[in-house]
Design a protein around this motif. Structure first.
Motif, PDB file in Angstrom:
ATOM      1  N   GLN A 177      17.497 -38.797  -4.078  1.00 34.61           N
ATOM      2  CA  GLN A 177      17.433 -37.842  -5.367  1.00 34.61           C
ATOM      3  C   GLN A 177      18.955 -37.153  -5.474  1.00 34.61           C
ATOM      4  O   GLN A 177      19.205 -36.485  -6.230  1.00 34.61           O
ATOM      5  CB  GLN A 177      16.259 -36.918  -5.036  1.00 34.61           C
ATOM      6  N   LEU A 178      19.822 -37.442  -4.442  1.00 32.91           N
ATOM      7  CA  LEU A 178      21.056 -36.878  -4.462  1.00 32.91           C
ATOM      8  C   LEU A 178      21.956 -37.751  -5.507  1.00 32.91           C
ATOM      9  O   LEU A 178      21.969 -38.773  -5.652  1.00 32.91           O
ATOM     10  CB  LEU A 178      21.502 -36.777  -2.962  1.00 32.91           C
ATOM     11  N   ASP A 179      23.044 -36.652  -5.742  1.00 27.43           N
ATOM     12  CA  ASP A 179      24.248 -37.343  -6.544  1.00 27.43           C
ATOM     13  C   ASP A 179      25.211 -37.745  -5.503  1.00 27.43           C
ATOM     14  O   ASP A 179      25.988 -37.013  -4.972  1.00 27.43           O
ATOM     15  CB  ASP A 179      24.882 -36.246  -7.407  1.00 27.43           C
ATOM     16  N   ILE A 180      25.017 -38.701  -5.023  1.00 24.77           N
ATOM     17  CA  ILE A 180      25.798 -39.309  -3.845  1.00 24.77           C
ATOM     18  C   ILE A 180      27.334 -39.991  -4.117  1.00 24.77           C
ATOM     19  O   ILE A 180      27.168 -40.847  -5.225  1.00 24.77           O
ATOM     20  CB  ILE A 180      25.061 -40.531  -2.851  1.00 24.77           C
ATOM     21  N   LYS A 181      28.414 -39.397  -3.574  1.00 24.40           N
ATOM     22  CA  LYS A 181      29.568 -39.652  -3.780  1.00 24.40           C
ATOM     23  C   LYS A 181      29.837 -41.322  -3.337  1.00 24.40           C
ATOM     24  O   LYS A 181      29.224 -41.584  -2.176  1.00 24.40           O
ATOM     25  CB  LYS A 181      30.719 -39.009  -2.783  1.00 24.40           C
ATOM     26  N   THR A 182      30.543 -42.116  -4.122  1.00 22.93           N
ATOM     27  CA  THR A 182      30.485 -43.626  -3.719  1.00 22.93           C
ATOM     28  C   THR A 182      30.976 -43.808  -2.465  1.00 22.93           C
ATOM     29  O   THR A 182      30.367 -44.831  -1.801  1.00 22.93           O
ATOM     30  CB  THR A 182      31.600 -44.230  -4.701  1.00 22.93           C
ATOM     31  N   GLU A 183      31.741 -43.123  -1.752  1.00 23.74           N
ATOM     32  CA  GLU A 183      32.567 -43.297  -0.445  1.00 23.74           C
ATOM     33  C   GLU A 183      31.367 -43.178   0.528  1.00 23.74           C
ATOM     34  O   GLU A 183      31.602 -43.574   1.700  1.00 23.74           O
ATOM     35  CB  GLU A 183      33.688 -42.533  -0.050  1.00 23.74           C
ATOM     36  N   TYR A 184      30.316 -42.434   0.389  1.00 25.72           N
ATOM     37  CA  TYR A 184      29.359 -42.193   1.199  1.00 25.72           C
ATOM     38  C   TYR A 184      27.935 -42.834   1.012  1.00 25.72           C
ATOM     39  O   TYR A 184      27.026 -42.636   1.448  1.00 25.72           O
ATOM     40  CB  TYR A 184      29.002 -40.460   1.149  1.00 25.72           C
ATOM     41  N   ASN A 185      28.115 -43.709   0.195  1.00 32.33           N
ATOM     42  CA  ASN A 185      26.834 -44.435  -0.066  1.00 32.33           C
ATOM     43  C   ASN A 185      25.995 -44.976   1.092  1.00 32.33           C
ATOM     44  O   ASN A 185      24.651 -44.977   1.174  1.00 32.33           O
ATOM     45  CB  ASN A 185      26.964 -45.835  -1.018  1.00 32.33           C
ATOM     46  N   ASP A 186      27.039 -45.456   2.364  1.00 29.26           N
ATOM     47  CA  ASP A 186      26.280 -46.398   3.298  1.00 29.26           C
ATOM     48  C   ASP A 186      25.810 -45.111   4.482  1.00 29.26           C
ATOM     49  O   ASP A 186      25.241 -45.520   5.646  1.00 29.26           O
ATOM     50  CB  ASP A 186      27.041 -47.434   3.944  1.00 29.26           C
ATOM     51  N   ARG A 192      23.701 -31.326   0.636  1.00 30.75           N
ATOM     52  CA  ARG A 192      23.306 -31.420  -0.771  1.00 30.75           C
ATOM     53  C   ARG A 192      24.111 -31.692  -1.723  1.00 30.75           C
ATOM     54  O   ARG A 192      23.506 -31.701  -2.893  1.00 30.75           O
ATOM     55  CB  ARG A 192      22.673 -29.807  -1.026  1.00 30.75           C
ATOM     56  N   TYR A 193      25.385 -31.997  -1.660  1.00 30.41           N
ATOM     57  CA  TYR A 193      26.233 -32.305  -2.487  1.00 30.41           C
ATOM     58  C   TYR A 193      26.749 -33.927  -2.550  1.00 30.41           C
ATOM     59  O   TYR A 193      27.607 -34.361  -3.064  1.00 30.41           O
ATOM     60  CB  TYR A 193      27.747 -31.666  -2.424  1.00 30.41           C
ATOM     61  N   GLY A 194      25.902 -34.414  -1.486  1.00 32.56           N
ATOM     62  CA  GLY A 194      26.025 -36.208  -1.494  1.00 32.56           C
ATOM     63  C   GLY A 194      27.131 -36.230  -0.596  1.00 32.56           C
ATOM     64  O   GLY A 194      27.904 -37.483  -0.948  1.00 32.56           O
ATOM     65  N   ARG A 195      27.587 -35.426   0.176  1.00 32.97           N
ATOM     66  CA  ARG A 195      28.821 -35.796   0.991  1.00 32.97           C
ATOM     67  C   ARG A 195      28.381 -35.940   2.527  1.00 32.97           C
ATOM     68  O   ARG A 195      27.246 -35.376   2.910  1.00 32.97           O
ATOM     69  CB  ARG A 195      30.029 -34.775   1.092  1.00 32.97           C
TER      70      ARG A 195
END
Length: 250
Positions: A177-186, A192-195
């Protein structure tokens, strides 16, 4: 490791500041100058390990200068490191670990994540650096193990317990459900900030739960790893197996 590099760099910056303050060229510093610096620093450093690291960094720096012909003689050669104390870290009992878990407020969105973190640290004996860098692509849930990249880029296979897998599943649903930053997809564990979570955040989570559980021991994420090894040993596990699970050389 990156953390060691930061620590040595900070130590050398302190040495540079001291030399600047006393109008001494760091390249021309003498043994007495280095002794005075260490004496000054020792007033604010209580840990023998930190003092030993400080002196080790000075040794390395002046050996570098000598090797590259910036100096003709190593002024740090006679500096002696303090003997490190060998203290066994505290071990948590099962009741204390359960008490920490009981402090989690499951109505809060981060609690599934934090429960999974505890299960990984204790149930699989991970280092905090291994936990924060754990990748989804290195978890084989059907097979029940994880591929861990430890110190020196060495890899090992570690079991993931059914309990850890259950709480990981809860967390992964929240994570989606998070807005995950691309570099942290894996990356498995995120804020909570997708980092990516930091080591400091893991320390804060564990210390906060221990304090809320009224545990008066020196607690860190490593305490859970040490408890994992100790409880395995107490329950008859082979020492060689424990060594492999921890990723220790000896």
């Amino acid at each position: 490791s990156p953390n060691s590099i930061v620590a040595y760099e900070t130590d050398l910056q302190r040495l540079q500041s001291y030399m600047d303050k006393h109008n001494i060229d760091i390249v021309k510093a003498q043994y007495e100058d280095l002794q005075s610096f260490i004496y000054e620093e020792s007033k604010s450093i209580s840990s023998v390990r930190t003092q030993a690291r400080l002196i080790a960094g000075i040794h390395s720096f002046y050996r570098f200068l000598l090797y590259h012909n910036y100096i003709q003689q190593d002024p740090s050669e006679l500096l002696e490191s303090p003997k490190k104390e060998h203290r066994l870290p505290d071990v948590l009992t099962l009741d204390e670990i359960d008490s920490m878990i009981a402090q989690l407020d499951m109505s809060k969105p981060e609690s599934h994540r934090n429960r999974a973190i505890i299960e990984m640290l204790y149930g699989s004996g991970l280092r905090v650096s291994e936990l924060v860098n754990l990748k989804l692509s290195n978890i084989y849930r059907q097979e029940g193990f994880m591929r861990i990249i430890g110190k020196g880029n060495k890899q090992r296979l570690v079991p993931i317990s059914p309990v850890a897998d259950e709480w990981l599943d809860y967390w992964l649903k929240d994570r989606s459900q998070l807005d995950i930053k691309t570099e942290y997809n894996d990356i498995v564990f995120l804020n909570r900030y997708g980092r990516q979570l930091t080591r400091a955040m893991i320390f804060t989570i564990i210390k906060t739960l221990a304090r809320q559980a009224n545990i008066h021991k020196t607690i860190s994420p490593h305490t859970l790893r040490h408890s994992f090894a100790t409880h395995l040993l107490q329950n008859g596990a082979d020492l060689r197996v424990i060594q492999q699970l921890l990723g220790h050389e000896d």
